[in-house]
Design an enzyme around this catalytic site. Sequence first.
Site, PDB file in Angstrom:
ATOM      1  N   CYS A   1       0.927  -1.170  -0.337  1.00 43.89           N
ATOM      2  CA  CYS A   1      -0.316  -0.074   0.042  1.00 43.89           C
ATOM      3  C   CYS A   1       1.015   1.090  -0.378  1.00 43.89           C
ATOM      4  O   CYS A   1       0.916   1.842   1.024  1.00 43.89           O
ATOM      5  CB  CYS A   1      -0.665  -0.219   1.036  1.00 43.89           C
ATOM      6  SG  CYS A   1      -1.964   1.297   1.427  1.00 43.89           S
TER       7      CYS A   1
ATOM      8  N   CYS B   1      -0.719   4.535  -6.438  1.00 41.48           N
ATOM      9  CA  CYS B   1      -1.447   3.474  -5.819  1.00 41.48           C
ATOM     10  C   CYS B   1      -1.759   1.865  -6.418  1.00 41.48           C
ATOM     11  O   CYS B   1      -1.472   1.853  -7.178  1.00 41.48           O
ATOM     12  CB  CYS B   1      -3.256   4.507  -5.894  1.00 41.48           C
ATOM     13  SG  CYS B   1      -4.442   2.998  -4.378  1.00 41.48           S
TER      14      CYS B   1
END
Length: 249
Positions: A84, A198
């Site tokens: 992440c 992302c």
Amino acid sequence: MKHFFSIIGGMGTIATESYVRLLNHRVKINRDQDYLNYILVNDAQVPDRTSYIKDHTKPNFFYDLRDDVLGQAKLGPDFYVMPCNTAHYFYEDLSRLTPIPFLNMMRIAVHQFVEKYPGETNIGLIATEGSIYDHLYEDEIHRVDREVEFGGPEIQPMVNELIYSDIKEKGFVDGKLYHRILQKMHDEYGCNVILLGCTELSLAQEKAPDHPYNVIDPQSILADVSIELALKIRNGMDPKEACSKYLYK
């Protein structure tokens, strides 16, 4: 279980699933025992990263990640990965919790950009508002003497729609929207290389790779590095020695 690494995931779950799928399909196998050993912590209850980064009155996601890292430390993994990007806001704090190597996906991706495209002086960045708001990738890119292009004001709403409305809320990758974002960054803002800041964007790249644009995909890169390190350690290399190549400061 001997020689395993820990995946701090669940941010979001479908993006983490993409990372694990890359691991399992890229490692060369002839039998079950050729797959990698890992423990996946799919902590779907970690509070929203962007919300806290932009507003510190919102729930702080550090404490959930701290508990995940310390819980895994008791089991003794060879190294940690955290697929992440935005959660790397707390990378330094998390990596100090344990002497076990903790890979920084953002730094690894930026250094690969420099190695793969040495003639490019700037890179386009599409990411969550949290990553952009706190300059997470921007700082890493400046550390290697490169510049960042974010595109115009129309880019972020398109990226938000792809990440949140489509992937996080519906579990759906809108390939046409993803390609349109890349095309605008390339054609209108001169980005010869675009960094996918992302993991939902990495999922979009996995599901809709049929485009002509150069991308730096941190999740894909992290999967390749994870395989490399896991196999070196399985073959007898010390984990800290194996990981030292990628622990950029």
